[in-house]
Each structure stands twice: as structure tokens, then as C-alpha cells.
Design an enzyme around this catalytic site. Structure first.
Site, PDB file in Angstrom:
ATOM      1  N   HIS A 186     -59.600  31.501  16.123  1.00  0.00           N
ATOM      2  CA  HIS A 186     -60.285  30.863  16.404  1.00  0.00           C
ATOM      3  C   HIS A 186     -61.661  31.334  15.171  1.00  0.00           C
ATOM      4  CE1 HIS A 186     -63.738  29.209  19.432  1.00  0.00           C
ATOM      5  NE2 HIS A 186     -64.203  28.748  18.121  1.00  0.00           N
TER       6      HIS A 186
ATOM      7  N   GLU B 297     -60.621  34.686  17.031  1.00  0.00           N
ATOM      8  CA  GLU B 297     -59.855  34.781  18.812  1.00  0.00           C
ATOM      9  C   GLU B 297     -58.639  34.707  18.127  1.00  0.00           C
ATOM     10  OE1 GLU B 297     -62.494  33.801  22.405  1.00  0.00           O
ATOM     11  OE2 GLU B 297     -61.759  32.121  21.388  1.00  0.00           O
TER      12      GLU B 297
HETATM   13  N1  NAD Z   1     -68.498  23.515  14.984  1.00  0.00           N
HETATM   14  C1  NAD Z   1     -68.263  24.535  15.189  1.00  0.00           C
HETATM   15  O1  NAD Z   1     -69.519  25.785  15.091  1.00  0.00           O
HETATM   16  C2  NAD Z   1     -67.042  25.525  15.613  1.00  0.00           C
HETATM   17  C3  NAD Z   1     -66.621  26.675  15.496  1.00  0.00           C
HETATM   18  C4  NAD Z   1     -65.218  26.853  15.761  1.00  0.00           C
HETATM   19  C5  NAD Z   1     -64.603  26.236  16.349  1.00  0.00           C
HETATM   20  N2  NAD Z   1     -64.625  24.399  15.491  1.00  0.00           N
HETATM   21  C6  NAD Z   1     -63.390  23.872  15.835  1.00  0.00           C
HETATM   22  O2  NAD Z   1     -63.092  23.062  14.624  1.00  0.00           O
HETATM   23  C7  NAD Z   1     -62.354  22.370  14.815  1.00  0.00           C
HETATM   24  C8  NAD Z   1     -63.618  21.224  13.666  1.00  0.00           C
HETATM   25  O3  NAD Z   1     -64.902  21.656  13.826  1.00  0.00           O
HETATM   26  P1  NAD Z   1     -66.164  21.226  13.115  1.00  0.00           P
HETATM   27  O4  NAD Z   1     -67.310  21.909  13.824  1.00  0.00           O
HETATM   28  O5  NAD Z   1     -65.883  21.372  12.362  1.00  0.00           O
HETATM   29  O6  NAD Z   1     -65.762  19.722  12.796  1.00  0.00           O
HETATM   30  P2  NAD Z   1     -66.443  18.827  11.964  1.00  0.00           P
HETATM   31  O7  NAD Z   1     -67.307  17.127  12.490  1.00  0.00           O
HETATM   32  O8  NAD Z   1     -67.466  18.905  11.180  1.00  0.00           O
HETATM   33  O9  NAD Z   1     -65.465  18.330  10.787  1.00  0.00           O
HETATM   34  C9  NAD Z   1     -63.996  17.671  11.449  1.00  0.00           C
HETATM   35  C10 NAD Z   1     -63.562  16.538  10.425  1.00  0.00           C
HETATM   36  O10 NAD Z   1     -62.249  16.976  10.591  1.00  0.00           O
HETATM   37  C11 NAD Z   1     -62.061  15.199   9.994  1.00  0.00           C
HETATM   38  N3  NAD Z   1     -61.066  14.537  10.438  1.00  0.00           N
HETATM   39  C12 NAD Z   1     -60.594  14.077  11.277  1.00  0.00           C
HETATM   40  N4  NAD Z   1     -59.108  13.928  11.945  1.00  0.00           N
HETATM   41  C13 NAD Z   1     -58.525  13.991  10.729  1.00  0.00           C
HETATM   42  C14 NAD Z   1     -57.805  13.996  10.091  1.00  0.00           C
HETATM   43  N5  NAD Z   1     -56.659  12.961  11.191  1.00  0.00           N
HETATM   44  N6  NAD Z   1     -56.980  14.635   8.988  1.00  0.00           N
HETATM   45  C15 NAD Z   1     -57.915  15.054   8.573  1.00  0.00           C
HETATM   46  N7  NAD Z   1     -58.947  15.340   8.747  1.00  0.00           N
HETATM   47  C16 NAD Z   1     -59.800  14.820   9.645  1.00  0.00           C
HETATM   48  C17 NAD Z   1     -62.924  14.692   9.659  1.00  0.00           C
HETATM   49  O11 NAD Z   1     -63.164  14.083   8.837  1.00  0.00           O
HETATM   50  C18 NAD Z   1     -64.170  15.726   9.482  1.00  0.00           C
HETATM   51  O12 NAD Z   1     -64.565  16.126   8.190  1.00  0.00           O
HETATM   52  C19 NAD Z   1     -62.650  21.352  15.935  1.00  0.00           C
HETATM   53  O13 NAD Z   1     -61.596  22.274  16.721  1.00  0.00           O
HETATM   54  C20 NAD Z   1     -63.794  22.845  16.937  1.00  0.00           C
HETATM   55  O14 NAD Z   1     -63.620  22.756  18.214  1.00  0.00           O
HETATM   56  C21 NAD Z   1     -65.812  24.725  15.831  1.00  0.00           C
END
Ligand code: NAD
Length: 283
Positions: free
Chosen positions: A140, A152
Site C-alpha cells: 500500500h 504498508e
Molecule cells: N488515490 C489514492 O490516494 C490511493 C492511495 C493509496 C491506495 N489507493 C488504491 O489504489 C488503487 C487505485 O486507486 P487510484 O486512486 O489510482 O484510482 P483511479 O480511479 O485514479 O485509477 C484506477 C484505474 O484503474 C483502471 N481500471 C479499472 N478496471 C481495470 C481493469 N480491470 N484492468 C486494468 N485497469 C483497470 C481505470 O481505468 C483507472 O485508470 C485502489 O485500490 C485504491 O484504493 C489509492
């Protein structure tokens, strides 16, 4: 232990882009996959802009910039994701993640580590839907992944010990500070931080303070970012999903009830910086 020389990152949104940029900057050949062609192009543009900005600030040399760019491979073909480690950073939905993880296992003939960047989905629950659960752990990162020091590392009940050893070494290779956490709802940071967002949302919902007031007060009291600016940076949809998942996993305690205001923002697609509007305007 050998250093990792190739990594696949699945999901080119906020987190996947940052993680891929970080990996390439640290000398790793990086395959960045997304299902959405437009998002992939935007990701490439954003990473190139970030690298240009680092070069202008004198933080990377011209030759280095070209080498980093060469190490980044953008693809919308999942079959290109052949690597000893795959970092998954797609949408925060267990079933969608599990499908992708199983596909990546097959593509790699079950010889890869699956590192999920999930903020809140239980690694054990995800493992139950994956054909080789011993390959899976949580990794994480925090936003922005190129800057935030903490990672993490979440060990599931079935995670092989060598998977954790490799992910700890990889985190250090990436210049991060890894902390091994138990697979508890929200792990550590998202569990502790939940009331920071929820109480701020409640103050605004109840008309007791404005968004700007809450942020200004929290920043003046020493927090780097007020809760609303932080939600806009994280993505309001992601933050809302995390709230729902943690709340449900803990048996729906009233103090952690997800916010109706946040839900409304998600419904009208005001998702924060990534959509141009959230609690603030960005265009
Ligand atoms: N945003 C944050 O601050 C943050 C911090 C730590 C962890 N996370 C985690 O990271 C992950 C992504 O978050 P994010 O903020 O980057 O989301 P985001 O919405 O910016 O991006 C998600 C991406 O996943 C893609 N996607 C969806 N289904 C897919 C698939 N089947 N195959 C490939 N790509 C696919 C989408 O097209 C999109 O580009 C989540 O699990 C979130 O909980 C987010």
C-alpha cells in the site's frame, strides 16, 4: 537478495501512474497497463510532464530523463504484463481486482508476486478469490507515490514468507520505508485517518463550518493538508469506497457511517483533482 529489474503495474490512474514513474526512476523496467486507452495516454502525458519538471529543477539530468522514459512501457494488452512482480492499482472493487489477479497469474504461469495497492480490501478476502493465494500480499503506497515515504506491506494468512521478504526488499529498492501490517480493516493509516475525513464532512453537512474553514484550521494546526484538499487529491470516489469498506468490515459502527455529502459528490462525478472538480475547482 537479487534486485527486481522488471515490474508490471496494472491501473494507470492516480496511483498506478505514480508507482510506475517511481519504479522507472529507480532503474526498473516498468510495464504500465490500463484497460482505458485515454487514461493510459493521460498517464503518459502526466509522467512526461513530471519528469520534465524534475529535469528543469535539476533533479534529473537529460540523459537520465531519456533512460527513465525508455524504461516505461505503456500498454492496454494485459498479456504484456509478464514480470516477477505485478503491482495492482485498479479500482477499489474486490471482484474486479480478483479477476485481474487471476489473469495475471495465468499469463505468468503462476510465477509472479501479486502486490495489491488496495487501501481497504481485506487481503485474505481477496486471496480467497485467487487461484494461488500464497503469491498475494498488500503493498500500500500513499499519494503521491513518488514522494510519500511510507509503504504498508500487508501479509495475508496464506501469503508465502518469501513474498513478504521480496516486497520489503523492493520497497527499500524504491527508497521507501516499509511497515508490515496485519490484515485489519483499513490496515493502519486508513483506519486511523477515517475520522479525520468523516468528522470534517459532518461539520460541513451540519452547516457548522465551510470546507475552506476546516482546511484552513487543520493546516494552521500543523496538518500538511486539510481533509477536503486531501480527499480531492486522493479521489473522492476512492475515499468514499474506503469509508464504506472499512465501515462494513467493522460491523457498521455509527461513528464511521459514510458521508451522504461524499456520496453525492461521487454520484455527480465530482471526484476531486482527477475530474477537475471536487470540493474545490481545478480548471
Ligand atoms: N488515490 C489514492 O490516494 C490511493 C492511495 C493509496 C491506495 N489507493 C488504491 O489504489 C488503487 C487505485 O486507486 P487510484 O486512486 O489510482 O484510482 P483511479 O480511479 O485514479 O485509477 C484506477 C484505474 O484503474 C483502471 N481500471 C479499472 N478496471 C481495470 C481493469 N480491470 N484492468 C486494468 N485497469 C483497470 C481505470 O481505468 C483507472 O485508470 C485502489 O485500490 C485504491 O484504493 C489509492
Amino acid at each position: 537478495m537479487e534486485t527486481i529489474s522488471t515490474i508490471a503495474v496494472c491501473g494507470a490512474g492516480t496511483m498506478g501512474s505514480g508507482i510506475a514513474q517511481l519504479c522507472a526512476q529507480k532503474g526498473i523496467d516498468t510495464i504500465l497497463f490500463d484497460v482505458n486507452e485515454t487514461i493510459l495516454q493521460n498517464s503518459r502525458r502526466r509522467i512526461w510532464m513530471n519528469l520534465d519538471s524534475l529535469q528543469q529543477k535539476g533533479k534529473i539530468a537529460g540523459a537520465e530523463l531519456a533512460a527513465i522514459q525508455k524504461r516505461l512501457h505503456f500498454t492496454h494488452q494485459l498479456s504484456d504484463c509478464v514480470a516477477p512482480v505485478m503491482i495492482e492499482a485498479i479500482i477499489e472493487q474486490k471482484e474486479v481486482k480478483a479477476t485481474l489477479l487471476n489473469q495475471v497469474l495465468t499469463i505468468n504461469q503462476y510465477q509472479t508476486i501479486l502486490a495489491s495497492n488496495t487501501s481497504s480490501i481485506s487481503i485474505n478476502a481477496l486471496a480467497a478469490a485467487v487461484s494461488h493465494p500464497q503469491c498475494l500480499a498488500g503493498l500500500h503506497f500513499f499519494n503521491p507515490a513518488t514522494i510519500m515515504q511510507l509503504v504498508e506491506v500487508i501479509k495475508g494468512e496464506q501469503t508465502a514468507p518469501e513474498v513478504i521478504t521480496t516486497l520489503l526488499a523492493l520497497s527499500k529498492q524504491l527508497g521507501k520505508t516499509p511497515v508490515v501490517c496485519n490484515d485489519a480493516p483499513g490496515f493502519i493509516v486508513n483506519r486511523v485517518a477515517r475520522p479525520y475525513y468523516l468528522e470534517a464532512l459532518r461539520l460541513v453537512e451540519q452547516g457548522l463550518a465551510t470546507v475552506e474553514q476546516v482546511d484552513a484550521v487543520m493546516e494552521a494546526s500543523g496538518f500538511k493538508m486539510g481533509p477536503f484538499k486531501l480527499m480531492d487529491l486522493i479521489g473522492i470516489d476512492i475515499n468514499y469506497s474506503v469509508s464504506c469498506i472499512v465501515w462494513e468490515a467493522l460491523g457498521k459502527p455509527p461513528r464511521l457511517t459514510p458521508s451522504a455529502l461524499q456520496q453525492q459528490k461521487v454520484e455527480v462525478k465530482q471526484l476531486g483533482k482527477k475530474s477537475g472538480t471536487g470540493f474545490y475547482q481545478y480548471q
